[in-house]
Design a protein around this motif. Structure first.
Motif, PDB file in Angstrom:
ATOM      1  N   ASN A  13      35.973  47.285  33.656  1.00 22.37           N
ATOM      2  CA  ASN A  13      35.210  46.504  34.629  1.00 22.37           C
ATOM      3  C   ASN A  13      34.367  45.421  33.983  1.00 22.37           C
ATOM      4  O   ASN A  13      33.413  44.936  34.579  1.00 22.37           O
ATOM      5  CB  ASN A  13      34.309  47.433  35.451  1.00 22.37           C
ATOM      6  CG  ASN A  13      35.107  48.416  36.276  1.00 22.37           C
ATOM      7  OD1 ASN A  13      36.167  48.075  36.763  1.00 22.37           O
ATOM      8  ND2 ASN A  13      34.601  49.624  36.411  1.00 22.37           N
ATOM      9  N   SER A  14      34.699  45.044  32.777  1.00 22.78           N
ATOM     10  CA  SER A  14      33.899  44.037  32.087  1.00 22.78           C
ATOM     11  C   SER A  14      34.049  42.685  32.764  1.00 22.78           C
ATOM     12  O   SER A  14      35.117  42.335  33.277  1.00 22.78           O
ATOM     13  CB  SER A  14      34.346  43.923  30.627  1.00 22.78           C
ATOM     14  OG  SER A  14      33.652  42.899  29.980  1.00 22.78           O
ATOM     15  N   THR A  15      32.943  41.915  32.767  1.00 26.34           N
ATOM     16  CA  THR A  15      32.993  40.599  33.412  1.00 26.34           C
ATOM     17  C   THR A  15      33.985  39.682  32.723  1.00 26.34           C
ATOM     18  O   THR A  15      34.527  38.771  33.343  1.00 26.34           O
ATOM     19  CB  THR A  15      31.609  39.940  33.387  1.00 26.34           C
ATOM     20  OG1 THR A  15      31.144  39.862  32.029  1.00 26.34           O
ATOM     21  CG2 THR A  15      30.623  40.740  34.205  1.00 26.34           C
ATOM     22  N   LEU A  62      39.688  33.666  36.320  1.00 25.08           N
ATOM     23  CA  LEU A  62      39.722  32.743  37.446  1.00 25.08           C
ATOM     24  C   LEU A  62      41.124  32.673  38.037  1.00 25.08           C
ATOM     25  O   LEU A  62      42.117  32.663  37.315  1.00 25.08           O
ATOM     26  CB  LEU A  62      39.286  31.346  37.001  1.00 25.08           C
ATOM     27  CG  LEU A  62      37.815  31.201  36.619  1.00 25.08           C
ATOM     28  CD1 LEU A  62      37.540  29.782  36.158  1.00 25.08           C
ATOM     29  CD2 LEU A  62      36.917  31.545  37.786  1.00 25.08           C
ATOM     30  N   THR A  63      41.202  32.638  39.356  1.00 22.36           N
ATOM     31  CA  THR A  63      42.480  32.532  40.042  1.00 22.36           C
ATOM     32  C   THR A  63      42.991  31.097  39.950  1.00 22.36           C
ATOM     33  O   THR A  63      42.289  30.156  40.314  1.00 22.36           O
ATOM     34  CB  THR A  63      42.344  32.934  41.521  1.00 22.36           C
ATOM     35  OG1 THR A  63      41.806  34.249  41.591  1.00 22.36           O
ATOM     36  CG2 THR A  63      43.694  32.890  42.212  1.00 22.36           C
ATOM     37  N   LYS A  64      44.199  30.935  39.460  1.00 20.45           N
ATOM     38  CA  LYS A  64      44.792  29.610  39.343  1.00 20.45           C
ATOM     39  C   LYS A  64      45.701  29.348  40.544  1.00 20.45           C
ATOM     40  O   LYS A  64      46.688  30.035  40.750  1.00 20.45           O
ATOM     41  CB  LYS A  64      45.580  29.485  38.036  1.00 20.45           C
ATOM     42  CG  LYS A  64      44.701  29.590  36.797  1.00 20.45           C
ATOM     43  CD  LYS A  64      45.507  29.400  35.531  1.00 20.45           C
ATOM     44  CE  LYS A  64      44.605  29.473  34.307  1.00 20.45           C
ATOM     45  NZ  LYS A  64      45.355  29.292  33.050  1.00 20.45           N
ATOM     46  N   ALA A  65      45.342  28.341  41.310  1.00 20.39           N
ATOM     47  CA  ALA A  65      46.130  28.010  42.486  1.00 20.39           C
ATOM     48  C   ALA A  65      47.392  27.264  42.078  1.00 20.39           C
ATOM     49  O   ALA A  65      47.366  26.390  41.221  1.00 20.39           O
ATOM     50  CB  ALA A  65      45.307  27.163  43.442  1.00 20.39           C
ATOM     51  N   THR A  66      48.519  27.590  42.711  1.00 21.76           N
ATOM     52  CA  THR A  66      49.772  26.873  42.431  1.00 21.76           C
ATOM     53  C   THR A  66      49.828  25.561  43.193  1.00 21.76           C
ATOM     54  O   THR A  66      50.431  24.596  42.745  1.00 21.76           O
ATOM     55  CB  THR A  66      50.973  27.737  42.826  1.00 21.76           C
ATOM     56  OG1 THR A  66      50.852  28.115  44.215  1.00 21.76           O
ATOM     57  CG2 THR A  66      51.014  29.016  41.990  1.00 21.76           C
ATOM     58  N   GLN A  67      49.178  25.509  44.341  1.00 24.24           N
ATOM     59  CA  GLN A  67      49.167  24.285  45.140  1.00 24.24           C
ATOM     60  C   GLN A  67      48.009  24.361  46.131  1.00 24.24           C
ATOM     61  O   GLN A  67      47.666  25.433  46.617  1.00 24.24           O
ATOM     62  CB  GLN A  67      50.491  24.116  45.895  1.00 24.24           C
ATOM     63  CG  GLN A  67      50.625  22.771  46.605  1.00 24.24           C
ATOM     64  CD  GLN A  67      52.007  22.597  47.226  1.00 24.24           C
ATOM     65  OE1 GLN A  67      52.826  23.493  47.177  1.00 24.24           O
ATOM     66  NE2 GLN A  67      52.251  21.454  47.812  1.00 24.24           N
ATOM     67  N   ILE A  68      47.391  23.227  46.392  1.00 21.98           N
ATOM     68  CA  ILE A  68      46.277  23.191  47.340  1.00 21.98           C
ATOM     69  C   ILE A  68      46.728  22.536  48.638  1.00 21.98           C
ATOM     70  O   ILE A  68      46.957  23.202  49.637  1.00 21.98           O
ATOM     71  CB  ILE A  68      45.075  22.433  46.740  1.00 21.98           C
ATOM     72  CG1 ILE A  68      44.533  23.168  45.518  1.00 21.98           C
ATOM     73  CG2 ILE A  68      43.966  22.310  47.771  1.00 21.98           C
ATOM     74  CD1 ILE A  68      43.898  24.493  45.807  1.00 21.98           C
ATOM     75  N   ILE A 114      34.059  34.521  41.934  1.00 16.67           N
ATOM     76  CA  ILE A 114      32.618  34.676  41.726  1.00 16.67           C
ATOM     77  C   ILE A 114      32.148  36.046  42.228  1.00 16.67           C
ATOM     78  O   ILE A 114      31.330  36.708  41.587  1.00 16.67           O
ATOM     79  CB  ILE A 114      31.848  33.542  42.431  1.00 16.67           C
ATOM     80  CG1 ILE A 114      32.132  32.205  41.726  1.00 16.67           C
ATOM     81  CG2 ILE A 114      30.358  33.819  42.432  1.00 16.67           C
ATOM     82  CD1 ILE A 114      31.524  31.009  42.412  1.00 16.67           C
ATOM     83  N   ASN A 115      32.672  36.478  43.372  1.00 17.11           N
ATOM     84  CA  ASN A 115      32.312  37.793  43.886  1.00 17.11           C
ATOM     85  C   ASN A 115      32.756  38.897  42.934  1.00 17.11           C
ATOM     86  O   ASN A 115      32.031  39.875  42.713  1.00 17.11           O
ATOM     87  CB  ASN A 115      32.938  38.014  45.269  1.00 17.11           C
ATOM     88  CG  ASN A 115      32.201  37.270  46.363  1.00 17.11           C
ATOM     89  OD1 ASN A 115      31.026  36.963  46.224  1.00 17.11           O
ATOM     90  ND2 ASN A 115      32.884  36.970  47.448  1.00 17.11           N
ATOM     91  N   ASN A 116      33.961  38.736  42.364  1.00 21.08           N
ATOM     92  CA  ASN A 116      34.452  39.731  41.409  1.00 21.08           C
ATOM     93  C   ASN A 116      33.575  39.765  40.164  1.00 21.08           C
ATOM     94  O   ASN A 116      33.294  40.832  39.604  1.00 21.08           O
ATOM     95  CB  ASN A 116      35.903  39.426  41.032  1.00 21.08           C
ATOM     96  CG  ASN A 116      36.857  39.668  42.191  1.00 21.08           C
ATOM     97  OD1 ASN A 116      36.562  40.433  43.101  1.00 21.08           O
ATOM     98  ND2 ASN A 116      38.002  39.010  42.163  1.00 21.08           N
ATOM     99  N   LYS A 117      33.161  38.578  39.696  1.00 23.78           N
ATOM    100  CA  LYS A 117      32.265  38.520  38.541  1.00 23.78           C
ATOM    101  C   LYS A 117      30.947  39.224  38.853  1.00 23.78           C
ATOM    102  O   LYS A 117      30.411  39.972  38.026  1.00 23.78           O
ATOM    103  CB  LYS A 117      31.992  37.064  38.167  1.00 23.78           C
ATOM    104  CG  LYS A 117      33.159  36.316  37.555  1.00 23.78           C
ATOM    105  CD  LYS A 117      33.343  36.666  36.096  1.00 23.78           C
ATOM    106  CE  LYS A 117      34.370  35.759  35.457  1.00 23.78           C
ATOM    107  NZ  LYS A 117      34.645  36.109  34.048  1.00 23.78           N
ATOM    108  N   ALA A 118      30.407  38.964  40.050  1.00 21.38           N
ATOM    109  CA  ALA A 118      29.130  39.565  40.427  1.00 21.38           C
ATOM    110  C   ALA A 118      29.240  41.088  40.479  1.00 21.38           C
ATOM    111  O   ALA A 118      28.340  41.808  40.021  1.00 21.38           O
ATOM    112  CB  ALA A 118      28.671  39.004  41.774  1.00 21.38           C
TER     113      ALA A 118
END
Length: 214
Positions: A17-19, A24-30, A124-128
């Motif tokens: 569970n380490s930060t 970061l999630t990498k988006a394939t397309q926006i 960010i929520n996962n990091k928190a």
């Protein structure tokens, strides 16, 4: 006097569970069709440099370009103005912001907002959550340390809670060293919730942490 080893705070870094493991999630397309390449690539925005323009360009072509733009905003443009604007834009493209330049900036802002809301917000929520888990682990270690410390302090008077050599007397001035040496040989300090037995040939100062003795 038995030597007492005081408890220590031991922190074992988490692995699962380490930060650092929350990537970061990498988006394939926006947005399909958006001129901005973000976040898959860095956008290259135009920088205007009027110093590289010749005097004739600044005096004629740029002046005519902005004159046509003024007529467009005033509603007095003509078909000839629109045709001339296309030609002028090609000629002085490096000195003005075109519709492509504006669309790229707008597209980049849209892609940044979409990425933050749809991807980075979750990260960010996962990091928190991971930080909270690590912080709670540290708090647990400190609480256990304090409990162990209380246990040591409540031991019998034969095991003084202050360990040997806990004060580096060699760093003290000689008169202070002499005072400590005399005090250690004649007096002692005991912190306990029970009345200690009187040591042989030694006075004690007892700090009672329990119910007052009547």
């Amino acid at each position: 006097m038995a030597k007492v080893t005081m408890p220590r705070v031991t922190i074992v870094p988490g692995v699962e569970n380490s930060t650092i493991n929350v990537q970061l999630t990498k988006a394939t397309q926006i947005n399909a069709g958006n001129p901005s390449a973000f976040p898959l690539a860095k956008d290259n925005f135009k920088g205007l440099n009027y110093q590289s323009a010749s005097k004739s360009e600044l005096k004629t072509q740029l002046a005519e370009y902005y004159a046509i733009m003024n007529r467009i905003m005033a509603g007095t443009k003509t078909d000839a103005d629109l045709a001339n604007l296309t030609t002028l834009t090609t000629q002085i493209r490096e000195f003005v912001l075109t519709d492509d330049d504006y669309n790229l900036v707008v597209g980049a802002l849209q892609n940044m907002q979409t990425y933050i809301l749809n991807f980075m917000y979750t990260d960010i929520n996962n990091k928190a959550k991971a930080m909270d888990a690590q912080l709670n682990a540290v708090i647990g270690d400190i609480n256990r340390f304090m409990s162990d410390l209380e246990t040591v302090y409540s031991k019998s008077p034969s095991q003084y809670p202050i360990p040997d050599n806990s004060v580096l007397t060699a760093k003290l001035e000689q008169p202070v060293q002499d005072t400590l040496t005399y005090t250690n040989s004649t007096r002692g300090v005991i912190i306990s919730n029970t009345k200690p037995a009187n040591p042989v040939s030694k006075e004690i100062i007892w700090f009672n942490t329990g119910t007052p003795v009547r």
